[in-house]
Design a protein around this motif. Sequence first.
Motif, mmCIF file in Angstrom:
data_model
loop_
_atom_site.group_PDB
_atom_site.id
_atom_site.type_symbol
_atom_site.label_atom_id
_atom_site.label_comp_id
_atom_site.label_asym_id
_atom_site.label_seq_id
_atom_site.Cartn_x
_atom_site.Cartn_y
_atom_site.Cartn_z
ATOM 1 N N HIS B 73 0.829 -1.215 0.000
ATOM 2 C CA HIS B 73 0.000 0.000 0.000
ATOM 3 C C HIS B 73 0.858 1.258 0.000
ATOM 4 N N LEU B 77 0.590 3.912 -2.898
ATOM 5 C CA LEU B 77 0.191 5.280 -2.567
ATOM 6 C C LEU B 77 1.259 6.275 -3.019
ATOM 7 N N SER B 156 -10.869 2.822 -0.261
ATOM 8 C CA SER B 156 -10.153 3.624 0.735
ATOM 9 C C SER B 156 -8.784 4.096 0.257
ATOM 10 N N LEU B 157 -7.966 3.186 -0.266
ATOM 11 C CA LEU B 157 -6.611 3.572 -0.655
ATOM 12 C C LEU B 157 -6.641 4.560 -1.816
ATOM 13 N N VAL B 160 -7.647 7.973 -0.516
ATOM 14 C CA VAL B 160 -6.512 8.614 0.160
ATOM 15 C C VAL B 160 -5.526 9.137 -0.887
ATOM 16 N N ILE B 232 -4.595 10.025 6.437
ATOM 17 C CA ILE B 232 -5.096 8.686 6.731
ATOM 18 C C ILE B 232 -5.750 8.661 8.108
ATOM 19 N N THR B 236 -9.621 7.495 7.084
ATOM 20 C CA THR B 236 -9.941 6.061 7.106
ATOM 21 C C THR B 236 -9.403 5.348 8.336
ATOM 22 N N SER B 244 -5.966 0.798 3.772
ATOM 23 C CA SER B 244 -5.388 2.108 3.441
ATOM 24 C C SER B 244 -4.293 2.484 4.440
#
Lengths: 271, 295
Positions: B73, B77, B156-157, B160, B232, B236, B244
């Motif tokens: 992740h 990200l 979610s990810l 973000v 974050i 979330t 995330s």
Amino acid sequence: MKTRRVRHILLVIVIYLLCLIYFFPILYMILTSFKPETEVLPPRLFFTPTLANYRLVLNPDIIGYLRNSAEVSIITMAVCIVVGIPASYAIVFGRLKKPDNLFFWFLSTTLLPPVSVIIPVFLLARYSHFLDTKFFLILMYTGANVPIVIWMVRSFLKDVPREILEAAHIDGCSKLRTFFAIIVPLTRIGITSTALLVFIFVWNEFFFAINLTYVHAATLPVYMASYMTQEGLFWAKLSAIATVTVLPPLVLGWFAHKSLVKGLTLGAVKG
Amino acid sequence: MSDGSYRYQKAKFLTLPAVITVALVTQVPIIFTLGLSFVKWIVVRPDLGVSFDGLGNYLRIFTDPEFYAVIAHTIELTAGSLVCCTVLGMFFALLLNRNFLGVNLVRTLIVSPFFVMDAVAGIIWKTLLLHPSFGFNGYIAALFHVKPIDFFGSFSLLTVLVLTVWQWTPFFILILLAGLQGISEETLDSAKVDGAGWLRTLFSIKIPAIYNHIEVAIMLGSIFILKVFGLIFVTTSGGPGVSSTNLPYYVYKVGFYEWDVGRATAIAIVTAVLTLIAIMALFRFFQRRFKEWEV
């Protein structure tokens, strides 16, 4: 010629629209902060603006957080400047054995993620009773931001012509006087925007604030993070607080953003 | 005349306060982090006590599939944000690199998200904009009679990532725009005379001319984006599950929720090492150029 003009105007309209979309979250927050709580939904452009939200949220509670944020940011900014500028001066104009190594050491400390220090720092604060004190927060912020000051101020100092300094030296002007009478006036815009940038970084800092403070020393980001869980769905009030919180860095950022580019990019990127 | 006699002789003393403060805050604690990572210490279980555990913590995290998910992740990200920020930043920089009525206002507005603290950015996106029932999201969905998208649950990810891009693109715009403004008119004019089209000018002249700026933006951007935490935290909390969670948030979770000091510090050390490797790799990648403009 005429079609080019029309094309230009169309392009400008597209730019306005894109910019508006990009800025929309902030605009929407500011607009919502002036709405009565009952008129937040559905979203409307026209409403009777009210200051009631601001009157409600500007209570002693938030004033305390505001004061903490202001104190911590201003003191950190001042200490960083006082500690950082002599160091950059020494790196650029001093007789050091390996000034570049020292400079890159400072730079490298900004690469380290704050999570790599947080646990011992937290334990130290907790067992020495420095947890939740402004002093400790300022100490952490100073250590984290001094490298940024050195980094930025160095690129402004490098622009000062050496000839002037040599001339001052020959005329018998002392180092201290040369610094205040020649170097500071020549670099004051750079120094000012560096200071503003540190203020903004500290004002907005979240990670250390949330882990090292609770009540007494808590800054605005901590308050914002806890607000949602405490107050629920009063979004006009929420927007009012958020607007108050982001306004100082936003306004300062508008002033500082041009020299920010030059300072942070090692002076290689001319703004 | 340039014998350097104007240089300050006792320069070392001027650097001392800075060296001491920075070392005290950034270097000394990391030694303790390293030390603690070999220790078994769960603060909320005083009955277990504190004991030396060798490489136990490292074994535990490297055999935990969750840890690899978090690393994945973090990479997604960071890399995703960097690519989007560069492309979008270039796009806006090209658009804004011209004269028109209100250009300064437009530039000022568009860099604003960079100065908004992540706690507030996260909250206004989560509530005012993307809340499925009371946000703009719900309003739009109601207009079209569809079910609102649950951004922070199902995506979610990605969400973000979008917020990170929204916050960091202005930084890229600032740097790239400064680069574009430095290209001389003559170069562009001669390209025009040679009959180079818009796309050709972009790839053969503009991008090579601001190559340094692109590098600087990506280098600095990666340093900051690897540290993303506040966004974050307020949107979330790393969830659902760890969907995330990035490395900084993972350290926080293990350290301050599970109070597992040993494991949290071990993850922190791995995070620091991976960060340094990533940034060194980027630096190497750009190094040839870096030397040219930093002498």
